[in-house]
Design a protein around this motif. Structure first.
Motif, PDB file in Angstrom:
ATOM      1  N   CYS A  68      29.444  47.826 104.175  1.00 49.05           N
ATOM      2  CA  CYS A  68      30.354  46.677 104.157  1.00 49.05           C
ATOM      3  C   CYS A  68      30.711  46.338 102.710  1.00 49.05           C
ATOM      4  O   CYS A  68      29.939  46.645 101.792  1.00 49.05           O
ATOM      5  N   THR A 124      30.982  48.044 108.639  1.00 46.43           N
ATOM      6  CA  THR A 124      32.445  48.025 108.626  1.00 46.43           C
ATOM      7  C   THR A 124      32.973  49.453 108.543  1.00 46.43           C
ATOM      8  O   THR A 124      33.119  50.015 107.456  1.00 46.43           O
ATOM      9  N   THR A 133      35.642  50.826 106.084  1.00 50.87           N
ATOM     10  CA  THR A 133      35.385  51.092 104.667  1.00 50.87           C
ATOM     11  C   THR A 133      35.425  52.591 104.368  1.00 50.87           C
ATOM     12  O   THR A 133      35.555  52.989 103.207  1.00 50.87           O
ATOM     13  N   GLU A 167      36.210  49.406 114.352  1.00 46.83           N
ATOM     14  CA  GLU A 167      36.082  48.033 113.871  1.00 46.83           C
ATOM     15  C   GLU A 167      36.598  47.954 112.442  1.00 46.83           C
ATOM     16  O   GLU A 167      36.345  48.838 111.625  1.00 46.83           O
ATOM     17  N   SER A 168      37.300  46.859 112.142  1.00 44.77           N
ATOM     18  CA  SER A 168      37.868  46.694 110.807  1.00 44.77           C
ATOM     19  C   SER A 168      37.815  45.239 110.368  1.00 44.77           C
ATOM     20  O   SER A 168      37.841  44.321 111.198  1.00 44.77           O
ATOM     21  N   THR A 169      37.733  45.032 109.067  1.00 45.88           N
ATOM     22  CA  THR A 169      37.937  43.703 108.508  1.00 45.88           C
ATOM     23  C   THR A 169      39.418  43.537 108.207  1.00 45.88           C
ATOM     24  O   THR A 169      40.137  44.527 108.053  1.00 45.88           O
TER      25      THR A 169
END
Length: 376
Positions: A13, A64, A67, A95-97
């Motif tokens: 992350c 994350t 990344t 999954e992503s930020t």
């Protein structure tokens, strides 16, 4: 041919959120990631998990996963393709930020076959985001604008899921619902929403094999967010609103438009075979549950792998839990439970009968663990 489902854990992350309980580290070092991805690909290619080699889904979780650079994601998928057959309707989730949502990334992901993106929004409250270790509302809105342009550009549907958490610091009563309304009114492409509740949890203590230690969040959070006694009311209002927007709860925390449910989640709850690769990853193959070590040194050596055969009693208990969290208890399950307790919980409006099943009411959701213990 029976399908198998696959989980890939990416522990890296930009920074570790204060509420996160998963195997992850809050720093990104290029060489460390390269070493990890190389080992992960070898783990996949050298694995032997039995009969079915048809994958129904691949889920990149974390940490994350966004990344990783696009070549690293491609290398992992290439290793999987060398080992397994991809179902023609395979779901590939990432999954992503919000900060990793860029047009270049979206186009690469789509080209790799990724057809489901889960974005951890959690809140649109800037003070809450700063406190938990996230960025800003402005960055979230920018990421959603980029996705909107991207979807118009490719002219085909991709499942876009967003996450929220009830109980974060600085978020007032009704704040999560306000955020969800704002996003759904502005972005019509959202077709899946997960709503979680901030809760304490327990982990095995480092210095003993038998005790568990309660893990809590910063003490200041208790006075900065809404009290747990309001969680049910918050959840109920959100659920009511989402149902009015044609989202249905296919699991307590997960809402989707028709036919947009997460295949991987449903496979997990149905006790389908789940392959698991990566640090701390949990798998389930032919009633054997296993977990990779969550320590890098052990993981790289192939050590610290936990395995256990799930007994019939434990499997039954899990079916009770998963069925209550999803579509409800089937007759062949609830007929084996304490009937007096079922009757009592129905009278107390914690459970209800619906289409031949026993299902949770909104009131029963926060008492789920208690209900399960009593029924058994």
């Amino acid at each position: 041919m029976n399908k198998t489902y696959c989980y890939i854990h990416i522990p890296f992350c930009e920074s570790k959120c204060k509420y996160c309980r998963f195997s992850s580290i809050g720093s990104i070092q290029k060489l460390q990631i390269e070493k990890y991805v190389n080992h992960l690909c070898c783990e996949i290619e050298l694995s032997n998990f039995g009969n079915s080699n048809l994958l129904g889904s691949i889920y990149f979780g974390g940490g994350t996963p966004s990344t990783l650079n696009n070549k690293q994601i491609a290398d992992i998928l290439k290793s999987l393709k060398s080992k397994y057959t991809f179902d023609k309707n395979i779901e590939i989730s990432l999954e992503s930020t919000p900060q990793n949502i860029k047009m270049e990334n979206l186009l690469h992901w789509e080209n790799l076959g990724i057809n489901r993106i889960s974005i951890g929004i959690q809140s649109l409250n800037n003070k809450a985001l700063k406190e938990i270790g996230r960025k800003s509302k402005e960055e979230i809105i920018n990421s959603l604008n980029i996705i909107n342009t991207f979807l118009l550009k490719i002219n085909r549907e991709i499942v876009i899921s967003i996450d929220f958490i009830i109980g974060l610091p600085y978020v007032k009563k009704g704040g999560v619902l306000e955020d969800i309304k704002f996003i759904l009114n502005k972005y019509k492409f959202i077709n899946h929403i997960s709503v979680y509740m901030l809760e304490d949890y327990y982990e095995k203590s480092e210095d003993t094999n038998s005790s568990y230690e309660k893990i809590t969040y910063p003490n200041s959070w208790q006075n900065l967010g809404i009290s747990e006694k309001y969680y049910l009311g918050e959840y109920s209002e959100i659920k009511k609103y989402l149902e009015g927007k044609s989202f249905y709860a296919y699991e307590v925390s997960n809402f989707s438009k028709f036919n947009k449910e997460c295949k991987h989640n449903k496979a997990y709850w149905n006790h389908s075979n789940i392959l698991a690769y990566g640090l701390g990853a949990n798998g389930f193959i032919d009633n054997i549950r296993y977990k990779n070590s969550d320590k890098f040194q052990e993981y790289y050596k192939g050590e610290g792998i936990f395995k256990e055969k799930i007994s019939k009693n434990d499997l039954f208990l899990e079916k009770v839990m998963f069925q209550l969290r999803t579509s409800g208890l089937e007759k062949d399950i609830y007929s084996k439970l304490n009937q007096e307790k079922i009757k009592y919980f129905i009278q107390e409006k914690l459970l209800k009968k619906d289409s031949g099943k026993i299902i949770l009411t909104n009131k029963g959701i926060l008492l789920l663990d208690y209900i399960i213990r009593e029924l058994l």
